[in-house]
Design an enzyme around this catalytic site. Structure first.
Site, PDB file in Angstrom:
ATOM      1  N   PRO A 110       0.816  -1.221   0.000  1.00  0.00           N
ATOM      2  CA  PRO A 110       0.000   0.000   0.000  1.00  0.00           C
ATOM      3  C   PRO A 110       0.850   1.271   0.000  1.00  0.00           C
ATOM      4  CG  PRO A 110      -0.883  -1.592   1.556  1.00  0.00           C
ATOM      5  CD  PRO A 110       0.458  -2.102   1.141  1.00  0.00           C
ATOM      6  N   TYR A 111       1.939   1.270   0.767  1.00  0.00           N
ATOM      7  CA  TYR A 111       2.830   2.428   0.799  1.00  0.00           C
ATOM      8  C   TYR A 111       3.454   2.654  -0.571  1.00  0.00           C
ATOM      9  CZ  TYR A 111       6.918   5.295   1.910  1.00  0.00           C
ATOM     10  OH  TYR A 111       7.869   6.281   1.921  1.00  0.00           O
ATOM     11  N   VAL A 112       3.950   1.604  -1.181  1.00  0.00           N
ATOM     12  CA  VAL A 112       4.548   1.723  -2.512  1.00  0.00           C
ATOM     13  C   VAL A 112       3.520   2.243  -3.515  1.00  0.00           C
ATOM     14  CG1 VAL A 112       5.506   0.384  -4.437  1.00  0.00           C
ATOM     15  CG2 VAL A 112       6.341   0.001  -2.109  1.00  0.00           C
ATOM     16  N   SER A 155       0.902   4.053  -2.885  1.00  0.00           N
ATOM     17  CA  SER A 155       0.577   5.457  -2.583  1.00  0.00           C
ATOM     18  C   SER A 155       1.670   6.387  -3.077  1.00  0.00           C
ATOM     19  CB  SER A 155       0.359   5.641  -1.080  1.00  0.00           C
ATOM     20  OG  SER A 155       1.576   5.612  -0.346  1.00  0.00           O
ATOM     21  N   LYS A 156       2.919   5.992  -2.948  1.00  0.00           N
ATOM     22  CA  LYS A 156       4.015   6.862  -3.373  1.00  0.00           C
ATOM     23  C   LYS A 156       4.178   6.864  -4.893  1.00  0.00           C
ATOM     24  CE  LYS A 156       5.160   8.587   0.574  1.00  0.00           C
ATOM     25  NZ  LYS A 156       4.975  10.030   0.843  1.00  0.00           N
TER      26      LYS A 156
END
Length: 250
Positions: free
Chosen positions: A153-155, A157-158
């Site tokens: 999810p972080y990847v 989002s970025k």
């Protein structure tokens, strides 16, 4: 480099955002510090003003569109206009294999890192169009350029931050607004210090995979953002600048 410019910083209460407040102020900018932690940003603004700089603080939860609009309005009311914005607010979130991630992890990361940026860009660009242009720098991550295991999810989002950066840069270039992003590698902050404590050996492992072999200071990321916000980068837009000790160049 930022003499007489008015710059809004989100996520300004700690880490890269707090470092940016000092870096931008030393460059001559009037800085507006926006974050959820009122006491933190009020104290930081007071410190800057006591040192002879120009700073103001406004409470802002970037996931709320009305808060983003209020932060921009605060900047224009306090200093007369908005010349630049460093959209730094964001979170990392818990790490786990993708198939074990809960909806709440995904929702929280996307709400802050993606919807938060969406809310800020709309408010900031509107204000800049009203005064003839400006510059925006979004804080992505090396995770916006390459994969990071157990952080889907972080990847995602970025990567979305990178997409917003390129789309906005293309859309507003002829209207005098430049939009770029920085993509920091491992950077020391309250969040990463806590992460290091909970995951012994993780900092050494990442640094071993980084050509420069070390963790960045938050000021190093802020310096890159300052250049992108300044007129010295006047022919740069739509760029994602890795500030990562060579990590993505392996």
């Amino acid at each position: 480099m930022l003499e007489n410019k008015v710059v809004l910083i989100t996520g300004a209460s700690s880490g890269i955002g707090a470092a940016a407040a000092y870096v931008f102020a030393r460059e001559g900018a009037s800085v507006v510090l926006a974050a959820r932690r009122e006491e933190r940003i009020a104290a930081l603004a007071a410190e800057l003003n006591d040192k002879g700089f120009k700073a103001s603080a406004v409470v802002c939860d970037v996931t709320r569109a009305e808060d983003a609009r209020r932060a921009v309005a605060h900047a224009t009311e306090r200093f007369g206009r908005l010349d630049g914005a460093f959209n730094n607010a964001g979170i990392g979130g818990d790490q786990a294999p993708l198939h074990e991630m809960g909806d709440e992890v995904y929702d929280t990361i996307m709400d802050i890192n993606v919807r938060g940026l969406w809310n800020c860009l709309r408010a900031e660009i509107g204000a800049m169009l009203a005064t003839g242009g400006g510059a925006v720098v979004n804080n992505s991550s090396v995770g916006g350029l390459v994969a990071i295991p157990t952080a889907a999810p972080y990847v995602a989002s970025k990567h979305a931050v990178v997409g917003f950066t390129r789309a906005a840069a293309d859309e507003y270039a002829r209207q005098g607004i430049r939009v770029n992003a920085v993509a920091p590698g491992l950077t020391r902050s309250e969040i990463t210090t806590d992460w290091f404590a909970r995951n012994p050996g993780i900092e050494d492992a990442i640094n071993e995979a980084t050509p420069q072999g070390r963790t960045a200071a938050p000021e190093e990321i802020a310096e890159a953002a300052a250049w992108l916000l300044s007129d010295r980068s006047s022919y740069v837009t739509g760029t994602v600048l890795p500030v990562d000790g060579g990590y993505v160049n392996r």
